[in-house]
Design an enzyme around this catalytic site. Structure first.
Site, PDB file in Angstrom:
ATOM      1  N   PRO A 126      -0.289   1.589   6.725  1.00  0.00           N
ATOM      2  CG  PRO A 126      -1.382   3.599   6.383  1.00  0.00           C
ATOM      3  CD  PRO A 126      -0.342   2.991   6.775  1.00  0.00           C
ATOM      4  CG  MET A 127       0.914  -1.747   3.299  1.00  0.00           C
ATOM      5  SD  MET A 127       1.958  -2.996   3.378  1.00  0.00           S
ATOM      6  CE  MET A 127       1.832  -3.583   5.056  1.00  0.00           C
TER       7      MET A 127
ATOM      8  CB  CYS B 210      -3.354   6.038  -2.015  1.00  0.00           C
ATOM      9  SG  CYS B 210      -3.780   4.578  -2.899  1.00  0.00           S
TER      10      CYS B 210
ATOM     11  CG  ASN C  41       6.497   4.613   4.381  1.00  0.00           C
ATOM     12  OD1 ASN C  41       5.600   4.477   3.535  1.00  0.00           O
ATOM     13  ND2 ASN C  41       6.734   3.283   4.385  1.00  0.00           N
ATOM     14  N   GLY C  42       9.486   4.010   3.307  1.00  0.00           N
ATOM     15  CA  GLY C  42      10.156   3.661   2.025  1.00  0.00           C
ATOM     16  C   GLY C  42      11.418   2.890   2.201  1.00  0.00           C
ATOM     17  CG  ASP C  43      13.222   1.868  -0.542  1.00  0.00           C
ATOM     18  OD1 ASP C  43      12.280   1.261  -1.255  1.00  0.00           O
ATOM     19  OD2 ASP C  43      13.853   2.465  -1.094  1.00  0.00           O
TER      20      ASP C  43
ATOM     21  CG  HIS D  82       6.387   6.302   0.480  1.00  0.00           C
ATOM     22  ND1 HIS D  82       6.061   5.034   0.534  1.00  0.00           N
ATOM     23  CD2 HIS D  82       6.980   6.356  -0.804  1.00  0.00           C
ATOM     24  CE1 HIS D  82       6.673   4.234  -0.387  1.00  0.00           C
ATOM     25  NE2 HIS D  82       7.405   5.024  -1.177  1.00  0.00           N
TER      26      HIS D  82
ATOM     27  CD  GLN E 228      -3.729   6.089   5.558  1.00  0.00           C
ATOM     28  OE1 GLN E 228      -4.239   5.083   4.599  1.00  0.00           O
ATOM     29  NE2 GLN E 228      -2.791   6.646   5.800  1.00  0.00           N
TER      30      GLN E 228
END
Length: 329
Positions: A18-19, A102, A204-206, A171, A72
C-alpha cells in the site's frame, strides 16, 4: 499454497505494498494484470473514515477484478480503529490490514503508523480492537522498530499473532531510517525462523529485481515478498519475478509500445474513476516512471504533463509508441 485466514494464495505470493497517492484502483489494476497476487488500498485514516471524509471514503473503492484485496487502516485510538474496521467491512474486502509502519511525520505525530512502534502494548490493544470488530482476516504491516536501539519486531510478531492476526508484513527498516540505507532482512528471517510463529511472514524492502526476489526467498525463508516502489512505473515486475522463479530466465523487458499501452490504460482508468480533469492531473506523475531510462523522452514528457486534453494525451502516447527507432537509438 499460503493461507491468510480463508484466503488462498499461490506458493511464494507477490504482494503490492500500500502506497499513499500511488496504490489507487487504476494502479492496482495494472499490477493485477501483470501478476500481483494480493494488493492493498492506500492507507486510510480511521479518524477520516469516521468523519466521513470524502478522500478517505473514496479510498474504500475496490473492484471484483482486484481480488483478493485488502483495505489498510491506521490510527492511534482503539475505539476509532474498531469503528473504522466496521465501516471497512461494509465494502466487503477480503481482509483488513493495519498500518504500524508509515514513518511520515504527520502520521507518527498522531501516535499512528510507525509512531505505535514505541508502545507495543498500545499496538496490541489497537490490533485486538480491530480483530474483535470484524469477521474479516486481520493482517499487519510494520517495521523492525523505532530505531536501531529499539528493534522489537520479534516481540511484536509473537504478541500480534497471539491476539489473532493472520499474517505479518515486515519492512526491513526502522522508523528512523525512513526509506534510506539498506533494508535489514536478517531480522525478518529471525521472525520467520521463530518456532512459535505460525502465520505467514512477508518481507518488504529493496526488492527491485527478479534476482533479488529469488535470492531473498532462499536466504531469508519468507513466505512471500511485498513490493512497493519498484512497481511504480513497472507493473511488469510481478510476472518478471514469477517467470524467473519458475524458469531461472528473464522475460524480455517491456517494449516501448507496451509502456505506452500501460500509460494509456492508467490514464483511461484514472479518468473513469476520478473524473477526467482529476484523472489527467493525477496521472501526470506516472509518465516519467513508465518511460524511465528511455533516451530522448523528455520532449514527450513535457507535452504529456502540460496537456489538459484527453484525446491529445492519447495521441502523444500513440506517437511515443511509434517512435521506437528514434527513442531507442
Amino acid at each position: 499454497m499460503v493461507k491468510i485466514g480463508n484466503i488462498s494464495l499461490p506458493e511464494f505470493p507477490l504482494l503490492l505494498a500500500p502506497m499513499e497517492d500511488v496504490s489507487d484502483p487504476p494502479f492496482r489494476r495494472l499490477c493485477k494484470m501483470h501478476g500481483a497476487d494480493l494488493m492493498y488500498s492506500e492507507f486510510i485514516s480511521s479518524e477520516g473514515l469516521i468523519r466521513d471524509a470524502i478522500k478517505s471514503r473514496m479510498k474504500l473503492d475496490i473492484f471484483d477484478y482486484e481480488r483478493p484485496v485488502g483495505i489498510q487502516i491506521f490510527g492511534g485510538d482503539e475505539e476509532a480503529m474498531a469503528m473504522s474496521a466496521k465501516i471497512v467491512e461494509t465494502v466487503q474486502p477480503d481482509l483488513v490490514d493495519i498500518n504500524f509502519g508509515c514513518p511520515v511525520k504527520k502520521v507518527v505525530c498522531k501516535g499512528a503508523g510507525a509512531g505505535v512502534l514505541k508502545d507495543i502494548d498500545l499496538m496490541v490493544r489497537l490490533t485486538k480492537a480491530v480483530i474483535e470488530s470484524t469477521h474479516l482476516p486481520v493482517t499487519v504491516k510494520t517495521r523492525l522498530g523505532w530505531d536501531t536501539d529499539s528493534i522489537n519486531i520479534q516481540e511484536v510478531a509473537e504478541r500480534l499473532q497471539e491476539v489473532g492476526i493472520k499474517a505479518l508484513s515486515i519492512h526491513g527498516r526502522t522508523r528512523s531510517q525512513m526509506y534510506k540505507g539498506e533494508a535489514d532482512w536478517t531480522e525478518i528471517a529471525k521472525v520467520k525462523a521463530n518456532p512459535n510463529i505460525e502465520i505467514p511472514i512477508f518481507g518488504n524492502g529493496d526488492i527491485d529485481s527478479p534476482e533479488k526476489a529469488v535470492a531473498y526467498k532462499a536466504e531469508y525463508g519468507v513466505d512471500g515478498v511485498m513490493i512497493g516502489r519498484a512497481a511504480i512505473g513497472n507493473p511488469w515486475i510481478f510476472n518478471q519475478i514469477k517467470h524467473y522463479v519458475k524458469t531461472g530466465e528473464h522475460l524480455p523487458e517491456p517494449t516501448l509500445a507496451e509502456r505506452a499501452e500501460a500509460a494509456k490504460s492508467h490514464l483511461t482508468w484514472a479518468c473513469e474513476w476520478k473524473g477526467e480533469r482529476t484523472g489527467i492531473l493525477e496521472t501526470r506523475m506516472h509518465y516519467s516512471n513508465y518511460f524511465r531510462g528511455i533516451p530522448h523522452f523528455k520532449p514527450y514528457r513535457q507535452r504529456l504533463v502540460t496537456s489538459d486534453d484527453l484525446q491529445e494525451l492519447f495521441g502523444i502516447l500513440e506517437e511515443v509508441s511509434s517512435q521506437v527507432l528514434s527513442l531507442e537509438s
